[in-house]
Design an enzyme around this catalytic site. Structure first.
Site, PDB file in Angstrom:
ATOM      1  N   SER A   9      91.262  -8.469 -13.226  1.00  0.00           N
ATOM      2  CA  SER A   9      90.278  -8.890 -14.224  1.00  0.00           C
ATOM      3  C   SER A   9      89.037  -9.443 -13.533  1.00  0.00           C
ATOM      4  O   SER A   9      89.144 -10.395 -12.742  1.00  0.00           O
ATOM      5  CB  SER A   9      90.852 -10.002 -15.113  1.00  0.00           C
ATOM      6  OG  SER A   9      89.788 -10.655 -15.792  1.00  0.00           O
ATOM      7  N   HIS A  34      89.796  -4.407 -15.254  1.00  0.00           N
ATOM      8  CA  HIS A  34      89.974  -5.074 -16.556  1.00  0.00           C
ATOM      9  C   HIS A  34      88.759  -5.939 -16.840  1.00  0.00           C
ATOM     10  O   HIS A  34      88.430  -6.841 -16.060  1.00  0.00           O
ATOM     11  CB  HIS A  34      91.245  -5.947 -16.503  1.00  0.00           C
ATOM     12  CG  HIS A  34      91.633  -6.588 -17.801  1.00  0.00           C
ATOM     13  ND1 HIS A  34      92.275  -5.906 -18.825  1.00  0.00           N
ATOM     14  CD2 HIS A  34      91.484  -7.857 -18.237  1.00  0.00           C
ATOM     15  CE1 HIS A  34      92.511  -6.738 -19.828  1.00  0.00           C
ATOM     16  NE2 HIS A  34      92.049  -7.924 -19.489  1.00  0.00           N
ATOM     17  N   ASP A  36      86.986  -8.523 -19.300  1.00  0.00           N
ATOM     18  CA  ASP A  36      87.297  -9.487 -20.364  1.00  0.00           C
ATOM     19  C   ASP A  36      86.053  -9.876 -21.146  1.00  0.00           C
ATOM     20  O   ASP A  36      85.228 -10.643 -20.664  1.00  0.00           O
ATOM     21  CB  ASP A  36      87.933 -10.750 -19.765  1.00  0.00           C
ATOM     22  CG  ASP A  36      89.394 -10.533 -19.415  1.00  0.00           C
ATOM     23  OD1 ASP A  36      89.799 -10.891 -18.295  1.00  0.00           O
ATOM     24  OD2 ASP A  36      90.120  -9.989 -20.270  1.00  0.00           O
ATOM     25  N   MET A  38      84.388 -11.880 -24.101  1.00  0.00           N
ATOM     26  CA  MET A  38      84.691 -13.060 -24.917  1.00  0.00           C
ATOM     27  C   MET A  38      83.441 -13.478 -25.677  1.00  0.00           C
ATOM     28  O   MET A  38      82.333 -13.452 -25.125  1.00  0.00           O
ATOM     29  CB  MET A  38      85.139 -14.207 -24.009  1.00  0.00           C
ATOM     30  CG  MET A  38      86.385 -13.863 -23.215  1.00  0.00           C
ATOM     31  SD  MET A  38      86.877 -15.235 -22.141  1.00  0.00           S
ATOM     32  CE  MET A  38      88.302 -14.477 -21.333  1.00  0.00           C
ATOM     33  N   HIS A  67      88.794  -5.381 -22.638  1.00  0.00           N
ATOM     34  CA  HIS A  67      89.623  -6.245 -23.481  1.00  0.00           C
ATOM     35  C   HIS A  67      88.701  -7.060 -24.373  1.00  0.00           C
ATOM     36  O   HIS A  67      88.048  -7.990 -23.893  1.00  0.00           O
ATOM     37  CB  HIS A  67      90.463  -7.145 -22.553  1.00  0.00           C
ATOM     38  CG  HIS A  67      91.326  -8.125 -23.271  1.00  0.00           C
ATOM     39  ND1 HIS A  67      91.958  -9.163 -22.610  1.00  0.00           N
ATOM     40  CD2 HIS A  67      91.681  -8.242 -24.577  1.00  0.00           C
ATOM     41  CE1 HIS A  67      92.655  -9.871 -23.482  1.00  0.00           C
ATOM     42  NE2 HIS A  67      92.501  -9.320 -24.687  1.00  0.00           N
ATOM     43  N   MET A  69      88.006  -9.787 -26.743  1.00  0.00           N
ATOM     44  CA  MET A  69      88.466 -11.037 -27.365  1.00  0.00           C
ATOM     45  C   MET A  69      87.317 -11.522 -28.239  1.00  0.00           C
ATOM     46  O   MET A  69      86.622 -12.516 -27.946  1.00  0.00           O
ATOM     47  CB  MET A  69      88.839 -12.072 -26.298  1.00  0.00           C
ATOM     48  CG  MET A  69      90.143 -11.728 -25.594  1.00  0.00           C
ATOM     49  SD  MET A  69      90.339 -12.503 -23.987  1.00  0.00           S
ATOM     50  CE  MET A  69      89.373 -11.373 -22.986  1.00  0.00           C
ATOM     51  N   MET A 138      99.725 -10.719 -24.387  1.00  0.00           N
ATOM     52  CA  MET A 138      99.092 -11.874 -23.731  1.00  0.00           C
ATOM     53  C   MET A 138     100.161 -12.851 -23.283  1.00  0.00           C
ATOM     54  O   MET A 138     101.038 -13.215 -24.077  1.00  0.00           O
ATOM     55  CB  MET A 138      98.137 -12.585 -24.691  1.00  0.00           C
ATOM     56  CG  MET A 138      96.871 -11.844 -25.076  1.00  0.00           C
ATOM     57  SD  MET A 138      95.811 -11.434 -23.688  1.00  0.00           S
ATOM     58  CE  MET A 138      95.372 -13.047 -23.082  1.00  0.00           C
ATOM     59  N   PHE A 144      90.493 -17.905 -20.686  1.00  0.00           N
ATOM     60  CA  PHE A 144      90.207 -18.337 -19.313  1.00  0.00           C
ATOM     61  C   PHE A 144      91.130 -17.651 -18.307  1.00  0.00           C
ATOM     62  O   PHE A 144      92.239 -17.251 -18.640  1.00  0.00           O
ATOM     63  CB  PHE A 144      90.389 -19.861 -19.192  1.00  0.00           C
ATOM     64  CG  PHE A 144      89.545 -20.618 -20.170  1.00  0.00           C
ATOM     65  CD1 PHE A 144      90.069 -20.985 -21.410  1.00  0.00           C
ATOM     66  CD2 PHE A 144      88.209 -20.879 -19.904  1.00  0.00           C
ATOM     67  CE1 PHE A 144      89.287 -21.640 -22.356  1.00  0.00           C
ATOM     68  CE2 PHE A 144      87.412 -21.534 -20.842  1.00  0.00           C
ATOM     69  CZ  PHE A 144      87.958 -21.920 -22.073  1.00  0.00           C
ATOM     70  N   GLY A 145      90.665 -17.558 -17.054  1.00  0.00           N
ATOM     71  CA  GLY A 145      91.545 -17.128 -15.967  1.00  0.00           C
ATOM     72  C   GLY A 145      92.227 -18.366 -15.401  1.00  0.00           C
ATOM     73  O   GLY A 145      91.908 -19.500 -15.762  1.00  0.00           O
ATOM     74  N   GLY A 146      93.199 -18.116 -14.528  1.00  0.00           N
ATOM     75  CA  GLY A 146      93.830 -19.210 -13.801  1.00  0.00           C
ATOM     76  C   GLY A 146      94.783 -20.078 -14.596  1.00  0.00           C
ATOM     77  O   GLY A 146      95.155 -21.165 -14.163  1.00  0.00           O
ATOM     78  N   ASP A 174      98.943  -9.635 -19.611  1.00  0.00           N
ATOM     79  CA  ASP A 174      97.651 -10.230 -19.290  1.00  0.00           C
ATOM     80  C   ASP A 174      97.707 -11.747 -19.342  1.00  0.00           C
ATOM     81  O   ASP A 174      97.878 -12.329 -20.413  1.00  0.00           O
ATOM     82  CB  ASP A 174      96.608  -9.708 -20.300  1.00  0.00           C
ATOM     83  CG  ASP A 174      95.195 -10.033 -19.891  1.00  0.00           C
ATOM     84  OD1 ASP A 174      94.283  -9.842 -20.725  1.00  0.00           O
ATOM     85  OD2 ASP A 174      94.989 -10.490 -18.752  1.00  0.00           O
ATOM     86  N   GLY A 176      98.212 -15.095 -16.171  1.00  0.00           N
ATOM     87  CA  GLY A 176      99.173 -15.808 -15.335  1.00  0.00           C
ATOM     88  C   GLY A 176     100.089 -14.910 -14.538  1.00  0.00           C
ATOM     89  O   GLY A 176     101.175 -15.304 -14.122  1.00  0.00           O
ATOM     90  N   GLY A 196      93.819 -11.824 -12.533  1.00  0.00           N
ATOM     91  CA  GLY A 196      92.469 -12.265 -12.167  1.00  0.00           C
ATOM     92  C   GLY A 196      92.562 -13.180 -10.951  1.00  0.00           C
ATOM     93  O   GLY A 196      92.316 -12.754  -9.817  1.00  0.00           O
TER      94      GLY A 196
HETATM   95  C1  DX5 Z   1      92.331 -14.291 -20.526  1.00  0.00           C
HETATM   96  C2  DX5 Z   1      92.019 -12.871 -20.059  1.00  0.00           C
HETATM   97  C3  DX5 Z   1      92.827 -12.489 -18.839  1.00  0.00           C
HETATM   98  C4  DX5 Z   1      92.525 -13.396 -17.621  1.00  0.00           C
HETATM   99  C5  DX5 Z   1      93.565 -13.168 -16.550  1.00  0.00           C
HETATM  100  O1  DX5 Z   1      91.788 -14.511 -21.800  1.00  0.00           O
HETATM  101  O2  DX5 Z   1      92.283 -11.934 -21.082  1.00  0.00           O
HETATM  102  O3  DX5 Z   1      92.564 -11.124 -18.505  1.00  0.00           O
HETATM  103  O4  DX5 Z   1      91.246 -13.092 -17.111  1.00  0.00           O
HETATM  104  O5  DX5 Z   1      93.324 -14.121 -15.517  1.00  0.00           O
HETATM  105  P1  DX5 Z   1      94.579 -14.707 -14.719  1.00  0.00           P
HETATM  106  O6  DX5 Z   1      95.274 -13.499 -14.114  1.00  0.00           O
HETATM  107  O7  DX5 Z   1      93.954 -15.604 -13.680  1.00  0.00           O
HETATM  108  O8  DX5 Z   1      95.443 -15.414 -15.712  1.00  0.00           O
HETATM  109 ZN    ZN Z   2      92.169  -9.813 -20.450  1.00  0.00          ZN
END
Ligand code: DX5
Ligand code: ZN
Length: 218
Positions: A9, A34, A36, A38, A67, A69, A138, A144-146, A174, A176, A196
């Site tokens: 991502s 990927h 994202d 938002m 993706h 969102m 999901m 968010f990532g991380g 998708d 964690g 990500g």
């Molecule tokens: C979250 C996104 C994911 C996210 C994944 O809303 O849809 O794609 O970027 O990031 P990690 O792999 O760090 O959880």
């Molecule tokens: Zn995503």
């Protein structure tokens, strides 16, 4: 095991160097990219719109997995298809008409994904299995990532795999995904893993080999 596709991502990439980052992850073995999207309404974060996705397109040689969102999603499907998405994934929670949304994505000649947030039961996609090319499960609350992997996603993945039966539908995980959590969902039937932070951590456009090592570890 390599039948599993890795879709890094770019939410976790360097926002000042998307073109270089996309080329780096693909050179290092990414199967998909990927993206994202938002909107600060469906999720509490704001990333990139159609113009940015259009700018990413020439750098993506593999498969641009967008993706969404966002809510509402229908008014923007054409714009993301025009921007060059190979797949557009919409959330069942984004509006009352997921069947029509997936029809609209297919009408653009683009692959259609349907996404389920952690709290949404798998039954929500029971009546769109013949339209979807992919189910996105999901394993974090989007935005968010991380974030930390939500383990109820493993059993949910197994349920989705049963629902799919012998249809040709991807299951994408998708949120964690790490070397520790990836085997759990792969065993449960997932075949595309988004990652990500687990891909980008410790690397940079000047040190892309780290991306390759991180992807191999997943
Ligand atoms: C979250 C996104 C994911 C996210 C994944 O809303 O849809 O794609 O970027 O990031 P990690 O792999 O760090 O959880
Ligand atoms: Zn995503």
């Amino acid at each position: 095991d390599r039948s599993i596709k890795i879709a890094p991502s770019i939410l976790s990439a360097d926002f000042a160097n998307f073109g270089q980052e996309i080329r780096a992850i693909e050179d290092q073995g990414a199967d998909w990219v990927h993206v994202d999207v938002m909107d600060g309404h469906f999720v509490p974060n704001l990333t990139f719109g159609p113009p940015a996705v259009k700018a990413f397109r020439p750098h993506v040689k593999t498969f641009m997995d967008v993706h969404l969102m966002i809510a509402p999603v229908d008014p923007y499907i054409e714009a993301y298809a025009e921007a060059g998405a190979d797949m557009i994934t919409a959330h069942v929670e984004a509006g009352p008409h997921i069947h029509r949304t997936l029809q609209a994505i297919k009408a653009q000649g683009v692959k259609a994904g349907v996404a389920l947030n952690p709290g949404t039961p798998v039954e929500a996609i029971e009546h769109v299995m013949d339209l979807a090319d992919m189910v996105l499960v999901m394993t974090v609350n989007p935005g968010f990532g991380g974030q930390k992997f939500i383990h109820s996603g493993v059993e949910k993945t197994r349920r989705v795999r049963e629902m799919i039966g012998d249809r040709e539908i991807h299951i994408q995980i998708d949120g964690g995904v790490t070397p520790e959590t990836a085997p759990l969902v792969a065993e449960a039937g997932a075949d595309v893993l988004v990652a990500g932070s687990a891909v980008f951590k410790g690397g940079s456009v000047d040190n892309p080999e780290v991306y390759g090592a991180n992807m191999k570890a997943i």
